[in-house]
Design a protein around this motif. Structure first.
Motif, PDB file in Angstrom:
ATOM      1  N   ALA A 193      96.848  47.116  69.128  1.00  0.00           N
ATOM      2  CA  ALA A 193      98.294  46.841  68.435  1.00  0.00           C
ATOM      3  C   ALA A 193      99.028  45.767  69.207  1.00  0.00           C
ATOM      4  O   ALA A 193      98.914  45.933  70.271  1.00  0.00           O
ATOM      5  CB  ALA A 193      99.065  48.239  68.203  1.00  0.00           C
ATOM      6  N   ASP A 194      99.693  45.195  68.527  1.00  0.00           N
ATOM      7  CA  ASP A 194     100.953  44.179  69.218  1.00  0.00           C
ATOM      8  C   ASP A 194     102.109  44.668  69.963  1.00  0.00           C
ATOM      9  O   ASP A 194     102.264  45.971  69.645  1.00  0.00           O
ATOM     10  CB  ASP A 194     101.302  42.777  68.540  1.00  0.00           C
ATOM     11  N   ASP A 195     102.880  44.139  70.683  1.00  0.00           N
ATOM     12  CA  ASP A 195     104.000  44.964  71.378  1.00  0.00           C
ATOM     13  C   ASP A 195     105.110  45.341  70.117  1.00  0.00           C
ATOM     14  O   ASP A 195     106.072  46.269  70.477  1.00  0.00           O
ATOM     15  CB  ASP A 195     104.698  44.227  72.274  1.00  0.00           C
ATOM     16  N   VAL A 245      96.231  44.621  65.125  1.00  0.00           N
ATOM     17  CA  VAL A 245      95.656  43.391  65.062  1.00  0.00           C
ATOM     18  C   VAL A 245      94.182  43.582  65.108  1.00  0.00           C
ATOM     19  O   VAL A 245      93.479  42.538  65.067  1.00  0.00           O
ATOM     20  CB  VAL A 245      96.262  42.635  66.450  1.00  0.00           C
ATOM     21  N   GLU A 246      93.554  45.005  65.493  1.00  0.00           N
ATOM     22  CA  GLU A 246      92.356  44.958  65.427  1.00  0.00           C
ATOM     23  C   GLU A 246      91.924  46.439  65.031  1.00  0.00           C
ATOM     24  O   GLU A 246      92.751  47.286  65.368  1.00  0.00           O
ATOM     25  CB  GLU A 246      91.654  44.862  66.726  1.00  0.00           C
ATOM     26  N   PHE A 247      90.956  46.648  64.244  1.00  0.00           N
ATOM     27  CA  PHE A 247      90.574  47.959  63.755  1.00  0.00           C
ATOM     28  C   PHE A 247      88.941  47.726  63.651  1.00  0.00           C
ATOM     29  O   PHE A 247      88.431  47.357  62.545  1.00  0.00           O
ATOM     30  CB  PHE A 247      91.298  48.121  62.310  1.00  0.00           C
ATOM     31  N   PRO A 303     101.973  48.924  60.639  1.00  0.00           N
ATOM     32  CA  PRO A 303     102.345  49.727  61.841  1.00  0.00           C
ATOM     33  C   PRO A 303     101.405  50.827  62.110  1.00  0.00           C
ATOM     34  O   PRO A 303     100.834  51.432  61.165  1.00  0.00           O
ATOM     35  CB  PRO A 303     103.660  50.428  61.417  1.00  0.00           C
ATOM     36  N   LEU A 304     101.219  50.811  63.142  1.00  0.00           N
ATOM     37  CA  LEU A 304     100.120  51.865  63.765  1.00  0.00           C
ATOM     38  C   LEU A 304     100.622  53.240  63.529  1.00  0.00           C
ATOM     39  O   LEU A 304      99.838  53.764  62.918  1.00  0.00           O
ATOM     40  CB  LEU A 304     100.043  51.909  65.386  1.00  0.00           C
ATOM     41  N   VAL A 355      96.958  45.417  77.662  1.00  0.00           N
ATOM     42  CA  VAL A 355      96.221  43.949  77.746  1.00  0.00           C
ATOM     43  C   VAL A 355      97.229  42.847  77.792  1.00  0.00           C
ATOM     44  O   VAL A 355      97.984  42.917  76.812  1.00  0.00           O
ATOM     45  CB  VAL A 355      95.029  43.704  76.630  1.00  0.00           C
ATOM     46  N   ARG A 356      97.590  42.119  79.058  1.00  0.00           N
ATOM     47  CA  ARG A 356      98.272  41.186  78.896  1.00  0.00           C
ATOM     48  C   ARG A 356      97.694  39.833  78.975  1.00  0.00           C
ATOM     49  O   ARG A 356      96.773  39.515  79.736  1.00  0.00           O
ATOM     50  CB  ARG A 356      99.186  41.265  80.414  1.00  0.00           C
ATOM     51  N   LEU A 357      97.968  39.254  77.879  1.00  0.00           N
ATOM     52  CA  LEU A 357      97.703  37.719  77.579  1.00  0.00           C
ATOM     53  C   LEU A 357      98.617  36.778  77.996  1.00  0.00           C
ATOM     54  O   LEU A 357      99.720  37.259  78.418  1.00  0.00           O
ATOM     55  CB  LEU A 357      97.177  37.679  76.191  1.00  0.00           C
ATOM     56  N   ALA A 358      98.625  35.364  77.958  1.00  0.00           N
ATOM     57  CA  ALA A 358      99.324  34.439  78.515  1.00  0.00           C
ATOM     58  C   ALA A 358     100.563  34.496  77.446  1.00  0.00           C
ATOM     59  O   ALA A 358     101.618  34.183  77.926  1.00  0.00           O
ATOM     60  CB  ALA A 358      98.605  33.229  78.240  1.00  0.00           C
ATOM     61  N   ASP A 359     100.196  34.776  76.210  1.00  0.00           N
ATOM     62  CA  ASP A 359     101.554  34.472  75.215  1.00  0.00           C
ATOM     63  C   ASP A 359     101.804  35.819  74.507  1.00  0.00           C
ATOM     64  O   ASP A 359     102.986  35.819  74.024  1.00  0.00           O
ATOM     65  CB  ASP A 359     101.117  33.631  74.062  1.00  0.00           C
ATOM     66  N   ARG A 360     101.264  37.093  74.992  1.00  0.00           N
ATOM     67  CA  ARG A 360     101.838  38.078  74.449  1.00  0.00           C
ATOM     68  C   ARG A 360     101.059  39.575  75.045  1.00  0.00           C
ATOM     69  O   ARG A 360     100.081  39.293  75.906  1.00  0.00           O
ATOM     70  CB  ARG A 360     101.363  38.336  72.996  1.00  0.00           C
ATOM     71  N   ARG A 361     101.400  40.645  74.659  1.00  0.00           N
ATOM     72  CA  ARG A 361     100.808  41.578  75.356  1.00  0.00           C
ATOM     73  C   ARG A 361     100.335  42.717  74.117  1.00  0.00           C
ATOM     74  O   ARG A 361     100.951  42.779  72.999  1.00  0.00           O
ATOM     75  CB  ARG A 361     101.970  42.848  76.023  1.00  0.00           C
ATOM     76  N   LEU A 362      99.195  43.258  74.479  1.00  0.00           N
ATOM     77  CA  LEU A 362      98.463  44.122  73.593  1.00  0.00           C
ATOM     78  C   LEU A 362      98.375  45.373  73.996  1.00  0.00           C
ATOM     79  O   LEU A 362      98.047  45.752  75.198  1.00  0.00           O
ATOM     80  CB  LEU A 362      97.378  43.565  72.707  1.00  0.00           C
ATOM     81  N   PHE A 363      98.249  46.375  73.168  1.00  0.00           N
ATOM     82  CA  PHE A 363      97.751  47.930  73.626  1.00  0.00           C
ATOM     83  C   PHE A 363      96.521  48.318  72.640  1.00  0.00           C
ATOM     84  O   PHE A 363      96.349  48.284  71.536  1.00  0.00           O
ATOM     85  CB  PHE A 363      99.012  48.684  73.094  1.00  0.00           C
TER      86      PHE A 363
END
Length: 199
Positions: free
Chosen positions: A58-60, A65-67, A86-87, A141-149
């Motif tokens: 999931a995004d922040d 975003v993945e399943f 929404p999760l 997971v921290r990426l350059a442009d966003r954070r993911l969980f």
């Protein structure tokens, strides 16, 4: 294609070179080899797709975003149906939605929380509305442009059924052993009573 007949991925950027009269006299061409990046993405996609446990990302904002295929089988939603939603609305049991939403907001705002990097047991909900036990671990997971969980989930239904069956069989065995011991005691008492009587 490379020397080994494998596909190569190249990104090209063309910028016009303008001559003195303003006409295009040529182009600057910048090329970047993306082959290793694409191979890494393909490897990650293959690992996610073949995982036996559910992987939900999931995004922040809490939108999926993945399943992966294991999540599809476990929760009963197609990947296309789940992405962008929404999760909490799809996979969290109604009893835990408020707790999940506040925890998710806290984790997203602070970058730390009680769930990150730990295994816990919680409740999930299938598309049909059935609530079931899950083991859950969440990683950021921290990426350059966003954070993911990333949530790693395992359905505990079969494990709980197996544990209950083992407990039932253990109880039955204990009862059987008690009856056997009681029978031996009665046989001993009867033997002790019969000896004086026979005399």
């Amino acid at each position: 294609f490379s020397a080994h007949n494998e596909p190569c991925f190249v990104q090209r950027l063309y910028m016009p070179y303008l001559g003195p009269g303003g006409a295009v006299d040529g182009y600057f061409v910048f090329a970047r080899d993306l082959t290793e990046l694409k191979r890494g993405e393909a490897l990650n996609a293959a690992i996610t797709a073949s995982a036996l446990d559910c992987i939900i990302v999931a995004d922040d904002a809490g939108r999926m975003v993945e399943f992966n295929p294991a999540a599809e089988r476990t929760f009963g939603y197609a990947r296309e149906e789940a992405l962008g939603r929404p999760l909490g609305d799809l996979v969290v049991s109604p009893a835990l939605r408020a707790w999940q939403a506040s925890g998710f907001r806290h984790d997203a705002e602070t970058g730390r929380g009680p769930l990150l990097g730990r295994r816990i047991e919680a409740e999930g909900m299938r598309a049909c509305g059935t609530v079931f036990p899950v083991e859950l671990a969440i990683a950021e997971v921290r990426l350059a442009d966003r954070r993911l969980f990333t949530a790693y989930l395992r359905d505990l239904t079969e494990a709980r059924v197996a544990a209950a069956e083992i407990g039932r069989q253990r109880e039955a065995l204990m009862q059987s052993e008690k009856l056997a011991a009681f029978g031996s005691l009665l046989a001993g008492v009867a033997h002790e009573l019969n000896n004086p009587l026979s005399i």
